[in-house]
Design a protein around this motif. Structure first.
Motif, PDB file in Angstrom:
ATOM      1  N   THR A  82      42.751  46.564  30.888  1.00 57.05           N
ATOM      2  CA  THR A  82      41.612  47.082  30.126  1.00 57.05           C
ATOM      3  C   THR A  82      40.790  48.011  31.007  1.00 57.05           C
ATOM      4  OG1 THR A  82      41.506  45.094  28.751  1.00 57.05           O
ATOM      5  CG2 THR A  82      39.541  46.472  28.833  1.00 57.05           C
ATOM      6  N   LEU A  83      40.529  47.590  32.225  1.00 58.58           N
ATOM      7  CA  LEU A  83      39.804  48.420  33.176  1.00 58.58           C
ATOM      8  C   LEU A  83      40.538  49.731  33.414  1.00 58.58           C
ATOM      9  CD1 LEU A  83      37.637  48.983  35.311  1.00 58.58           C
ATOM     10  CD2 LEU A  83      38.952  47.553  36.907  1.00 58.58           C
ATOM     11  N   HIS A  84      41.837  49.677  33.586  1.00 58.24           N
ATOM     12  CA  HIS A  84      42.644  50.882  33.826  1.00 58.24           C
ATOM     13  C   HIS A  84      42.464  51.900  32.697  1.00 58.24           C
ATOM     14  CE1 HIS A  84      46.028  53.308  35.219  1.00 58.24           C
ATOM     15  NE2 HIS A  84      46.507  53.281  33.992  1.00 58.24           N
ATOM     16  N   GLU A  85      42.473  51.413  31.466  1.00 59.79           N
ATOM     17  CA  GLU A  85      42.329  52.321  30.326  1.00 59.79           C
ATOM     18  C   GLU A  85      40.931  52.929  30.284  1.00 59.79           C
ATOM     19  OE1 GLU A  85      44.133  54.396  27.291  1.00 59.79           O
ATOM     20  OE2 GLU A  85      45.060  52.889  28.592  1.00 59.79           O
TER      21      GLU A  85
ATOM     22  N   THR B  50      31.224  48.068  34.972  1.00 61.00           N
ATOM     23  CA  THR B  50      30.968  46.768  35.576  1.00 61.00           C
ATOM     24  C   THR B  50      31.923  45.759  34.948  1.00 61.00           C
ATOM     25  OG1 THR B  50      28.631  47.288  35.907  1.00 61.00           O
ATOM     26  CG2 THR B  50      29.259  44.959  35.967  1.00 61.00           C
ATOM     27  N   VAL B  51      32.624  45.011  35.795  1.00 59.21           N
ATOM     28  CA  VAL B  51      33.567  43.999  35.306  1.00 59.21           C
ATOM     29  C   VAL B  51      33.075  42.625  35.733  1.00 59.21           C
ATOM     30  CG1 VAL B  51      35.948  43.192  35.267  1.00 59.21           C
ATOM     31  CG2 VAL B  51      35.465  45.632  35.543  1.00 59.21           C
ATOM     32  N   ALA B  52      32.858  41.748  34.754  1.00 60.85           N
ATOM     33  CA  ALA B  52      32.465  40.364  35.031  1.00 60.85           C
ATOM     34  C   ALA B  52      33.702  39.480  34.901  1.00 60.85           C
ATOM     35  CB  ALA B  52      31.389  39.917  34.049  1.00 60.85           C
ATOM     36  N   GLU B  53      34.108  38.883  36.003  1.00 66.07           N
ATOM     37  CA  GLU B  53      35.282  38.004  36.030  1.00 66.07           C
ATOM     38  C   GLU B  53      34.882  36.682  36.668  1.00 66.07           C
ATOM     39  OE1 GLU B  53      38.261  35.820  35.856  1.00 66.07           O
ATOM     40  OE2 GLU B  53      38.557  37.805  34.934  1.00 66.07           O
ATOM     41  N   LEU B  54      35.052  35.594  35.925  1.00 68.69           N
ATOM     42  CA  LEU B  54      34.580  34.287  36.368  1.00 68.69           C
ATOM     43  C   LEU B  54      35.367  33.737  37.554  1.00 68.69           C
ATOM     44  CD1 LEU B  54      32.377  32.272  35.572  1.00 68.69           C
ATOM     45  CD2 LEU B  54      34.008  31.197  34.005  1.00 68.69           C
ATOM     46  N   GLU B  55      36.654  34.096  37.651  1.00 69.84           N
ATOM     47  CA  GLU B  55      37.506  33.544  38.711  1.00 69.84           C
ATOM     48  C   GLU B  55      37.574  34.501  39.901  1.00 69.84           C
ATOM     49  OE1 GLU B  55      38.436  30.611  38.667  1.00 69.84           O
ATOM     50  OE2 GLU B  55      38.438  30.027  36.548  1.00 69.84           O
ATOM     51  N   PRO B  56      36.951  34.151  41.040  1.00 74.22           N
ATOM     52  CA  PRO B  56      37.003  35.036  42.213  1.00 74.22           C
ATOM     53  C   PRO B  56      38.431  35.375  42.645  1.00 74.22           C
ATOM     54  CG  PRO B  56      35.364  33.316  42.540  1.00 74.22           C
ATOM     55  CD  PRO B  56      36.123  32.957  41.284  1.00 74.22           C
TER      56      PRO B  56
ATOM     57  N   CYS C  90      32.189  41.912  39.570  1.00 68.19           N
ATOM     58  CA  CYS C  90      31.253  40.802  39.744  1.00 68.19           C
ATOM     59  C   CYS C  90      31.971  39.482  39.483  1.00 68.19           C
ATOM     60  CB  CYS C  90      30.080  40.926  38.766  1.00 68.19           C
ATOM     61  SG  CYS C  90      29.137  42.458  38.902  1.00 68.19           S
ATOM     62  N   ALA C  91      31.959  38.594  40.467  1.00 64.11           N
ATOM     63  CA  ALA C  91      32.534  37.253  40.283  1.00 64.11           C
ATOM     64  C   ALA C  91      31.486  36.381  39.616  1.00 64.11           C
ATOM     65  CB  ALA C  91      32.977  36.678  41.615  1.00 64.11           C
ATOM     66  N   SER C  92      31.349  36.539  38.317  1.00 63.26           N
ATOM     67  CA  SER C  92      30.270  35.872  37.588  1.00 63.26           C
ATOM     68  C   SER C  92      30.620  35.805  36.112  1.00 63.26           C
ATOM     69  CB  SER C  92      28.962  36.648  37.782  1.00 63.26           C
ATOM     70  OG  SER C  92      27.886  36.020  37.126  1.00 63.26           O
ATOM     71  N   ASP C  93      29.928  34.932  35.410  1.00 65.72           N
ATOM     72  CA  ASP C  93      30.076  34.831  33.960  1.00 65.72           C
ATOM     73  C   ASP C  93      29.485  36.076  33.306  1.00 65.72           C
ATOM     74  OD1 ASP C  93      29.155  33.998  31.151  1.00 65.72           O
ATOM     75  OD2 ASP C  93      30.401  32.311  31.767  1.00 65.72           O
ATOM     76  N   VAL C  94      30.150  36.575  32.278  1.00 70.71           N
ATOM     77  CA  VAL C  94      29.676  37.795  31.622  1.00 70.71           C
ATOM     78  C   VAL C  94      28.292  37.608  31.011  1.00 70.71           C
ATOM     79  CG1 VAL C  94      30.788  37.316  29.387  1.00 70.71           C
ATOM     80  CG2 VAL C  94      30.342  39.686  30.084  1.00 70.71           C
TER      81      VAL C  94
ATOM     82  N   ARG D  18      28.275  54.109  30.123  1.00 64.17           N
ATOM     83  CA  ARG D  18      28.188  52.948  31.003  1.00 64.17           C
ATOM     84  C   ARG D  18      28.850  51.779  30.275  1.00 64.17           C
ATOM     85  NH1 ARG D  18      21.915  53.788  30.822  1.00 64.17           N
ATOM     86  NH2 ARG D  18      22.673  54.173  28.706  1.00 64.17           N
ATOM     87  N   VAL D  19      29.786  51.121  30.955  1.00 62.33           N
ATOM     88  CA  VAL D  19      30.656  50.130  30.314  1.00 62.33           C
ATOM     89  C   VAL D  19      30.553  48.792  31.032  1.00 62.33           C
ATOM     90  CG1 VAL D  19      33.028  49.607  29.614  1.00 62.33           C
ATOM     91  CG2 VAL D  19      32.254  51.994  29.699  1.00 62.33           C
ATOM     92  N   LEU D  20      30.507  47.710  30.242  1.00 58.35           N
ATOM     93  CA  LEU D  20      30.617  46.347  30.769  1.00 58.35           C
ATOM     94  C   LEU D  20      31.869  45.712  30.185  1.00 58.35           C
ATOM     95  CD1 LEU D  20      29.627  43.771  32.201  1.00 58.35           C
ATOM     96  CD2 LEU D  20      28.242  43.275  30.164  1.00 58.35           C
ATOM     97  N   ILE D  21      32.741  45.207  31.067  1.00 60.78           N
ATOM     98  CA  ILE D  21      33.955  44.510  30.643  1.00 60.78           C
ATOM     99  C   ILE D  21      33.810  43.041  31.003  1.00 60.78           C
ATOM    100  CG2 ILE D  21      36.454  44.287  30.905  1.00 60.78           C
ATOM    101  CD1 ILE D  21      36.553  47.216  31.718  1.00 60.78           C
ATOM    102  N   GLY D  22      33.985  42.168  30.026  1.00 58.60           N
ATOM    103  CA  GLY D  22      34.019  40.736  30.267  1.00 58.60           C
ATOM    104  C   GLY D  22      35.458  40.289  30.383  1.00 58.60           C
TER     105      GLY D  22
END
Length: 227
Positions: free
Chosen positions: A79-82, A93-99, A125-129, A68-72
């Motif tokens: 990075t997600l692709h790899e 789960t990818v946390a990206e601040l900019e929608p 997720c459009a949110s802070d990591v 289980r992976v979390l990417i900030g």
């Protein structure tokens, strides 16, 4: 070289711009600061690959099997692709601040990554990591990849300083399963970050990555800590 503005949005953190150069290269800038492009993706890929390979192999007790992976930080999605190329990864789960960055990714703005969008393991997720991590239970992640800014010495957003500090890294440590790994990308070497990670994880591994940007030769750096 001519540059086309493909998309522009104003966010609470400033202007987010996607550019296309004459050679077709896409470039992401935030507040006028270069973030990444599609011509130099080696370090983003290596962030994921080095961290994945740092996990124990299947059959050795705790392993990357069903990881289980979390990417900030989504960026342009490399990075997600790899991470998705590793079949033993169970969820990402990818946390990206900019929608807007998420919207551009979902629109298939980077053609070579367009097929990734249908991978059911992805949760965007459009949110802070820091907020996304706080919602995770203790020991619920095998891998945390942090590429939310250019590193502690050259921040695009001052608020991202938190990501490189001891309190947040201690939170990362607590969310890792046994033998889990935290990996941090930085555009420059940081003695302070290395010291902080050593205080949290006991040991830290730094991987310099030689890169050539036009006529400029420089190094990016990966920092890895293991629970």
């Amino acid at each position: 070289m001519s540059v086309e503005r493909v998309a522009t949005v104003e966010s609470p953190r400033g202007e987010v711009v996607l550019l296309r150069r004459a050679d077709g290269t896409l470039e992401l800038r935030v507040n006028g600061v270069f973030v990444m492009d599609t011509a130099h993706t080696e370090s983003e890929r290596l962030l994921a690959r080095t961290a994945l390979e740092s996990l124990p192999a299947p059959g050795t007790g705790e392993s990357r099997h069903g990881a289980r992976v979390l990417i900030g930080g989504l960026g342009l999605g490399y990075t997600l692709h790899e991470v998705l190329s590793e079949p033993l990864v169970r969820e990402v789960t990818v946390a990206e601040l900019e929608p807007a960055v998420i919207d551009w990714y979902r629109s298939g703005m980077v053609p070579e990554l367009a097929d990734d969008r249908s991978d059911e393991r992805i949760h965007l997720c459009a949110s802070d990591v820091t907020a996304v991590l706080a919602e995770r239970t203790i020991g619920s992640l095998e891998l945390i990849l942090l590429d939310v800014d250019n590193g502690p010495g050259y921040l695009v957003h001052d608020a991202n300083e938190t990501v490189y500090e001891q309190d947040f890294l201690a939170d990362c440590h607590s969310r890792l399963a046994a033998s889990g790994v935290v990996a941090i990308w930085s555009a420059a070497h940081s003695d302070e970050l290395e010291t902080t990670m050593r205080e949290v994880f006991g040991t830290v591994r730094r991987h310099p990555i030689p890169v050539t940007l036009g006529s400029l030769r420089t190094e990016y750096h990966l920092y890895l800590g293991t629970r």
